[in-house]
Design an enzyme around this catalytic site. Structure first.
Site, short mmCIF file in Angstrom:
data_model
loop_
_atom_site.label_atom_id
_atom_site.label_comp_id
_atom_site.label_asym_id
_atom_site.label_seq_id
_atom_site.Cartn_x
_atom_site.Cartn_y
_atom_site.Cartn_z
N ASN A 1 80.03 45.26 15.46
CA ASN A 1 79.88 44.22 15.11
C ASN A 1 80.63 43.87 14.24
O ASN A 1 81.27 45.16 13.46
CB ASN A 1 78.53 44.40 14.66
CG ASN A 1 77.38 42.96 13.99
OD1 ASN A 1 77.40 41.65 14.95
ND2 ASN A 1 77.34 43.32 12.61
N HIS B 1 64.08 36.22 23.81
CA HIS B 1 64.07 34.55 23.04
C HIS B 1 64.19 33.42 24.01
O HIS B 1 63.82 32.73 23.65
CB HIS B 1 65.22 34.76 21.71
CG HIS B 1 65.14 35.49 20.75
ND1 HIS B 1 65.33 35.46 19.81
CD2 HIS B 1 63.57 36.42 20.57
CE1 HIS B 1 65.21 36.68 18.51
NE2 HIS B 1 63.87 37.15 19.40
N ARG C 1 71.28 30.60 12.53
CA ARG C 1 70.86 31.57 11.79
C ARG C 1 72.05 31.24 10.73
O ARG C 1 71.23 31.80 8.91
CB ARG C 1 70.63 33.01 12.02
CG ARG C 1 69.23 32.21 13.29
CD ARG C 1 68.64 33.87 12.95
NE ARG C 1 67.33 33.93 13.72
CZ ARG C 1 67.53 34.09 15.26
NH1 ARG C 1 68.36 33.61 15.87
NH2 ARG C 1 66.49 33.82 15.79
N CYS D 1 50.67 21.80 33.34
CA CYS D 1 50.42 22.03 34.67
C CYS D 1 51.94 23.16 34.99
O CYS D 1 51.00 23.69 36.19
CB CYS D 1 50.81 20.98 35.81
SG CYS D 1 51.89 20.23 36.04
ZN ZN Z 1 53.08 18.65 34.81
#
Ligand code: ZN
Length: 238
Positions: free
Chosen positions: A212, A120, A35, A131
């Site tokens: 930070n 995330h 970012r 599947c």
């Molecule tokens: Zn599959």
């Protein structure tokens, strides 16, 4: 009193710490924050990362997505830094209940962390969209072009792309962890990325620590603010 000493005392007095971390935790392991606009991507790729990492781009230009993803989002040689190790150690000592992370690199687990809530997702989990069979990250790396399941379906990384919602179950567990925390350490995040700032509102205690390198919009709400390296700060204090 020095910040490190204050932090050490706060940790000593706590028994259900929660850590909330952002990209800055991983940059100290050499994983860049995509970012932060350094022009790198713009030179190499025709679109900004927010576009190439979006759901619609994944669906419509899957091959280009994987080309970018494999080149820029996978850092499998990266190792946990002092921050990951200190947090895993606190968990082992029974003082830390959960790590909530915005990172997708699995470095907290690689350091030994157990209760890691990945807002995330993780590059280490990938699933067939047809599947639902799961695949490790090696399968993605070794695939040429678009990784395909043996059933023929497209395999998608279990990471939250732009335009996609977060996993409600992970959000609920994060809210619960933060609500029950006696200390909340927030590190390596500018707190501009959803849902970071919103989650912090659930904290009810009096030991909110922000670590930070730069100023965040919530600095004024914190009980302790440290503008330094997250790795060095945590290893000194734990
Ligand atoms: Zn599959």
């Amino acid at each position: 009193m020095k910040h490190d000493e204050t932090l050490r005392e706060m940790i000593q007095d706590s028994s259900s710490i929660v850590f909330f971390g952002g990209a800055g935790v991983s940059t100290e392991s050499g994983i860049p924050d995509f970012r932060s606009q350094d022009g790198l991507y713009n030179q190499q790729y025709p679109y900004p990362p927010e576009t190439m990492l979006s759901h619609s781009f994944f669906i419509s230009r899957t091959q280009e997505f994987f080309s970018f993803y494999k080149a820029k989002m996978l850092y499998l040689g990266a190792n946990p830094n002092e921050a990951h190790k200190a947090l895993a150690e606190l968990e082992k000592r029974g003082k830390l209940n959960a790590v909530i992370t915005q990172n997708i690199d699995g470095l907290h687990q690689k350091a030994g962390g157990k209760n890691v809530l990945e807002l995330h997702g993780s590059v280490h989990r990938n699933y067939c969209m047809s599947c639902r069979r799961f695949y490790g990250v090696e399968f993605i790396i070794e695939s040429k072009g678009v990784p395909l399941c043996e059933c023929g379906g497209v395999i998608k990384p279990d990471v939250v792309l732009y335009e996609e919602g977060l996993d409600e179950k992970i959000i609920r567990r994060s809210v619960k962890a933060i609500t029950g925390a006696d200390m909340l350490i927030v590190g390596g995040t500018s707190l501009n990325v959803y849902p970071a700032a919103g989650l912090l509102r659930y904290y009810q205690g009096s030991k909110l620590v922000l670590i930070n390198k730069s100023v965040t919009p919530l600095d004024s709400l914190a009980d302790l603010v440290i503008h330094e390296s997250i790795g060095r700060t945590l290893s000194d204090a734990c």
